[in-house]
Write an enzyme that holds these catalytic residues in place. Structure first.
Site, short mmCIF file in Angstrom:
data_model
loop_
_atom_site.label_atom_id
_atom_site.label_comp_id
_atom_site.label_asym_id
_atom_site.label_seq_id
_atom_site.Cartn_x
_atom_site.Cartn_y
_atom_site.Cartn_z
N ASP A 130 0.85 -1.20 0.00
CA ASP A 130 0.00 0.00 0.00
C ASP A 130 0.88 1.25 0.00
O ASP A 130 2.05 1.20 0.40
CB ASP A 130 -0.88 0.03 1.26
CG ASP A 130 -1.85 -1.14 1.30
OD1 ASP A 130 -2.16 -1.70 0.25
OD2 ASP A 130 -2.28 -1.48 2.43
N1 URA Z 1 -1.12 -5.89 3.99
C1 URA Z 1 -1.63 -4.66 3.96
O1 URA Z 1 -2.67 -4.40 4.55
N2 URA Z 1 -0.98 -3.72 3.26
C2 URA Z 1 0.16 -3.94 2.61
O2 URA Z 1 0.73 -3.04 2.01
C3 URA Z 1 0.70 -5.25 2.64
C4 URA Z 1 0.03 -6.21 3.34
#
Ligand code: URA
Length: 239
Positions: free
Chosen positions: A104
């Site tokens: 993310d």
């Molecule tokens: N899980 C998440 O919630 N976000 C990420 O970026 C990676 C794994």
């Protein structure tokens, strides 16, 4: 394999395609001892290519470990947001690199960038069970009961997340510091798993991908090519 000379020299990390074309034009590149000035000359992997007399090593695939900072999206291009590609030197931007799995925008840590589609594809195969470990700071009540729930698998918003390991490391500024290991890579997975148990991830950093651990010496926003041991692991995944 037959490949254009400029593509080959570019693949050795000697510069961008435009820079490399200039190098060739300026008689700085030789093939098997003879200067070649045409960028579209076809060569094969057995040919010996030199830049200013130094032999260039061609590797078909490139693998990079990046320590992703907050605020960058895991995409190769975007019209409005900063992408992780912007963290790379120019010469790496023309090599067809892409991230293996996405973090993310606000997640930090280990991202592997490659141009090896076969490797990326194989890591997605559930039969490979590639672990991804995250360090997280979480608000809400995180207890051993949460670890048990994660271990059994969590169903939330129509998805069932498979068994994951949760290790509680302690408290940091009123938040719980944890390590979570998952074996899938679903969208927002770690955040949603905590949301399922009434908690909230306030900080998330990926610290390992299978046997590859985030190099502690890499500051956020910096990267390095994978080392021999890490490449050997990639080779095993591809078997
Ligand atoms: N899980 C998440 O919630 N976000 C990420 O970026 C990676 C794994």
């Amino acid at each position: 394999m037959s490949i254009r000379l400029d593509k080959y020299v570019c693949g050795c990390g000697a510069g961008t395609r435009t820079e490399v074309k200039k190098l060739i034009k300026n008689k700085r590149v030789s093939v098997n001892g003879a200067i070649v000035t045409k960028a579209d000359t076809k060569i094969s992997e057995d040919d010996v290519v030199r830049l200013d007399g130094t032999v260039l090593e061609y590797s078909r695939f490139i693998y990079i470990m990046l320590n992703k900072p907050d605020g960058y999206i895991s995409a190769t291009r975007d019209d409005s947001q900063k992408t992780i590609m912007e963290l790379l030197e120019e010469r790496y931007r023309n090599m067809g690199l892409f991230p293996v799995g996405r973090l993310d925008k606000d997640t930090r840590g280990l991202v592997i960038l490659t141009n090896d589609g076969d490797f990326a594809h194989r890591t997605l195969s559930p039969s490979k069970h590639i672990s991804k470990t995250y360090f997280a700071l979480v608000s809400g009540d995180v207890t051993e009961k949460t670890a048990e729930i994660f271990n059994k698998g969590v169903t939330f918003k129509g998805f069932t997340y498979k068994s994951a390991e949760l290790i509680i490391e302690g408290k940091q500024n009123g938040l719980t510091a944890v390590r979570v290991t998952i074996y899938e890579g679903r969208y927002h997975q770690v955040k949603l798993m905590f949301e399922a148990v009434g908690c909230r991830v306030e900080y998330l950093r990926r610290v390992s991908f299978g046997e590859i651990e985030l190099d502690e010496k890499l500051e956020e926003g910096t990267y390095r090519p994978l080392n021999e041991k890490e490449l050997e692991y990639i080779g095993r995944i591809k078997k």
